[in-house]
Design an enzyme around this catalytic site. Sequence first.
Site, mmCIF file in Angstrom:
data_model
loop_
_atom_site.group_PDB
_atom_site.id
_atom_site.type_symbol
_atom_site.label_atom_id
_atom_site.label_comp_id
_atom_site.label_asym_id
_atom_site.label_seq_id
_atom_site.Cartn_x
_atom_site.Cartn_y
_atom_site.Cartn_z
ATOM 1 N N GLU A 198 1.617 -0.468 -4.897
ATOM 2 C CA GLU A 198 0.604 0.498 -5.322
ATOM 3 C C GLU A 198 1.256 1.854 -5.567
ATOM 4 O O GLU A 198 1.636 2.560 -4.633
ATOM 5 C CB GLU A 198 -0.485 0.643 -4.248
ATOM 6 C CG GLU A 198 -1.650 1.495 -4.749
ATOM 7 C CD GLU A 198 -2.104 2.585 -3.813
ATOM 8 O OE1 GLU A 198 -3.109 3.244 -4.126
ATOM 9 O OE2 GLU A 198 -1.464 2.819 -2.779
ATOM 10 N N ASP A 226 0.831 -1.206 0.000
ATOM 11 C CA ASP A 226 0.000 0.000 0.000
ATOM 12 C C ASP A 226 0.868 1.259 0.000
ATOM 13 O O ASP A 226 1.882 1.313 0.692
ATOM 14 C CB ASP A 226 -0.878 -0.026 1.266
ATOM 15 C CG ASP A 226 -1.810 1.167 1.362
ATOM 16 O OD1 ASP A 226 -2.741 1.255 0.540
ATOM 17 O OD2 ASP A 226 -1.619 2.020 2.263
HETATM 18 C C1 ARE Z 1 -9.301 8.953 5.525
HETATM 19 C C2 ARE Z 1 -10.067 10.193 5.121
HETATM 20 C C3 ARE Z 1 -9.126 11.377 5.032
HETATM 21 C C4 ARE Z 1 -8.422 11.568 6.361
HETATM 22 C C5 ARE Z 1 -7.704 10.289 6.737
HETATM 23 C C6 ARE Z 1 -7.072 10.361 8.097
HETATM 24 O O1 ARE Z 1 -10.699 9.962 3.872
HETATM 25 O O2 ARE Z 1 -9.880 12.531 4.709
HETATM 26 O O3 ARE Z 1 -7.473 12.613 6.261
HETATM 27 O O4 ARE Z 1 -8.649 9.197 6.755
HETATM 28 O O5 ARE Z 1 -8.042 10.642 9.044
HETATM 29 C C7 ARE Z 1 -7.804 4.985 2.410
HETATM 30 C C8 ARE Z 1 -8.853 5.986 1.937
HETATM 31 C C9 ARE Z 1 -8.611 7.356 2.513
HETATM 32 C C10 ARE Z 1 -8.507 7.274 4.019
HETATM 33 C C11 ARE Z 1 -7.324 6.376 4.326
HETATM 34 C C12 ARE Z 1 -7.040 6.219 5.817
HETATM 35 O O6 ARE Z 1 -8.828 6.045 0.522
HETATM 36 O O7 ARE Z 1 -9.715 8.184 2.152
HETATM 37 O O8 ARE Z 1 -8.325 8.571 4.558
HETATM 38 O O9 ARE Z 1 -7.613 5.053 3.812
HETATM 39 O O10 ARE Z 1 -8.140 5.691 6.468
HETATM 40 C C13 ARE Z 1 -3.099 8.702 -2.949
HETATM 41 C C14 ARE Z 1 -1.989 7.706 -2.603
HETATM 42 C C15 ARE Z 1 -2.451 6.259 -2.680
HETATM 43 C C16 ARE Z 1 -3.736 6.051 -1.887
HETATM 44 C C17 ARE Z 1 -4.787 6.990 -2.478
HETATM 45 C C18 ARE Z 1 -6.132 6.853 -1.796
HETATM 46 O O11 ARE Z 1 -0.872 7.913 -3.460
HETATM 47 O O12 ARE Z 1 -1.408 5.445 -2.119
HETATM 48 O O13 ARE Z 1 -4.313 8.356 -2.286
HETATM 49 N N1 ARE Z 1 -4.193 4.635 -1.943
HETATM 50 C C19 ARE Z 1 -3.910 3.691 -0.809
HETATM 51 C C20 ARE Z 1 -5.080 2.776 -0.534
HETATM 52 C C21 ARE Z 1 -6.213 3.558 0.088
HETATM 53 C C22 ARE Z 1 -5.776 4.092 1.433
HETATM 54 C C23 ARE Z 1 -4.368 4.480 1.492
HETATM 55 C C24 ARE Z 1 -3.493 4.322 0.425
HETATM 56 C C25 ARE Z 1 -3.827 4.884 2.792
HETATM 57 O O14 ARE Z 1 -5.455 2.094 -1.694
HETATM 58 O O15 ARE Z 1 -7.379 2.797 0.216
HETATM 59 O O16 ARE Z 1 -6.574 5.250 1.761
HETATM 60 O O17 ARE Z 1 -3.434 3.674 3.451
HETATM 61 C C26 ARE Z 1 -3.531 11.471 -7.469
HETATM 62 C C27 ARE Z 1 -2.145 10.998 -7.018
HETATM 63 C C28 ARE Z 1 -2.240 9.743 -6.169
HETATM 64 C C29 ARE Z 1 -3.214 9.945 -5.029
HETATM 65 C C30 ARE Z 1 -4.585 10.359 -5.614
HETATM 66 C C31 ARE Z 1 -5.602 10.602 -4.519
HETATM 67 O O18 ARE Z 1 -4.059 10.565 -8.411
HETATM 68 O O19 ARE Z 1 -1.356 10.710 -8.150
HETATM 69 O O20 ARE Z 1 -0.970 9.413 -5.656
HETATM 70 O O21 ARE Z 1 -3.354 8.693 -4.338
HETATM 71 O O22 ARE Z 1 -4.427 11.556 -6.356
HETATM 72 O O23 ARE Z 1 -5.172 11.612 -3.678
#
Ligand code: ARE
Length: 490
Positions: A233, A197
Amino acid sequence: FNNPHAKHGRQAIVHLFEWKWNDIAAECERFLAPKGYAGVQISPPTESVLLTSPWRPWWERYQPISYNLCSRSGNESELRDMITRCNNVGVNIYVDAVINHMCAAGGGEGTHSTCGTYFSAKNMNFPSIPFSSFDFNEGKCKSASGDIENYNDINQVRDCRLVSLLDLALEKNYVREKVADYMNKLIDMGVAGFRVDASKHMWPGDLTVIYGSLHNLNTRWFNGGSRPFLFQEVIDMGGEAIQTSEYFPLGRVTEFKYGAKIGNVFRKWNGEKLSYTKNWGEGWGFMPDSNALVFIDNHDNQRGHGGGGNAILTFWDARIYKMAVAYMLAHPYGVARVMSSFRWNRADDWQGPPSHEDGSTKDVHVNADDTCGDGWVCEHRWRQITNMATFRNVVNGQPHSNWWDNGHNQVAFGRGNRGFIVFNNDDWHLDVTLNTGMPGGAYCDVISGQRDGERCTGKTINVGDDGRAHFKISNTDEDPMVAIHADSKL
Ligand code: ARE
């Protein structure tokens, strides 16, 4: 690290998002092994925060507070039982490893965690591992808020907090060791690899050291010397400072362009046409085949999180979704992952899995016709998708061949002499004779039905001794595509 270690020539991985370990164990035995799925990506197995506002969102699992194997999906003994039972039927388990961070900085203090372990986000204290304030990148991050503010600043992306999640100092040996201990425990239990992740948010150099200290896979189920399968990822749609290529030497990488492009093609947006996919894969600017992990949608972009935008196809667009998944499974590019979802209220993208009043996850209910109920979608059980997972196994190793297109949205291609598929995504009928490359005989279409002994429950396609066959696909068919393969021969 690029080899999934699939058994019995199986190819496709399925992400059983938020499923409980007991249900996955049963699914390996009753469905995945008999249908030929290679493995399962499971949701993060560690203890995480337990959030009540909003109520038990799915994303609480991306906020670990300890490395205890105790989550919404079950406890350690249930996890162990699942890994054993799936391995015993040749279905691999790949763990979603959240190692970039712990919970959110504002996560509070107390025992509001999935198994009641104490932690303090405020003091950056996670005593059960233990991690303390020395183990985070607070001092290193140079953004004003401490969060990532600018994705074009490589240092921010890797040293600051992703959406306020406490960012682990993976440059420290101590932190690396704790992370590797966690992953090694799972490897020793029998998992075959990891989805890593938020890899974009970790320095490749730090990951190199961590991956280097991972054990070989458990020889009870895997050959001696097998390295864990790693797929990282990294969202790279082009135009950002960090590129997927930085992670190629480390393992496979998620190819997010794949789902975004295929969504545009099947929706016919931005002037895209199916006929343009003749050189699908690297020809479309995707990463090298040997590095790619491909998928139509994932748990993020099916609900508007992560990358890909509105073009992403999901089960909500069932008809063209099935076509896109079939295209992916028929095409040789990449290691393919099938999504298996739960339904949610689309206005509330945070909604967790089907649950009881007390927040515990519901069992996956399986109907008599093999579909699922009680809020579980089980795309991987949809006949068209299951049968194309089998198609991928049957044609494995065969070249992309016998391409045909009508210049618009009718295309066909084969896989050597083992399989052939035809799509009609135009607004008119398809009626054409094509060279399939297949040996002569009668074949059962695995989209409209399947072979059942000598019988075909769907359309029958007759291939002549010259390899040619006549195809008729109405644009109003339930599924405007036809697929045949060596094992569907009658
Ligand atoms: C949640 C709330 C937030 C809050 C946070 C802490 O939504 O508002 O600030 O909690 O309280 C998942 C959810 C998030 C969640 C998080 C923690 O999607 O909403 O936050 O869990 O509970 C980027 C990263 C990429 C990430 C995506 C979602 O680069 O690695 O954001 N994906 C992974 C997982 C997710 C997970 C996380 C990482 C965290 O698959 O499920 O988040 O462990 C452009 C950029 C990307 C960026 C994208 C979105 O495309 O190129 O890099 O992705 O924008 O911002």
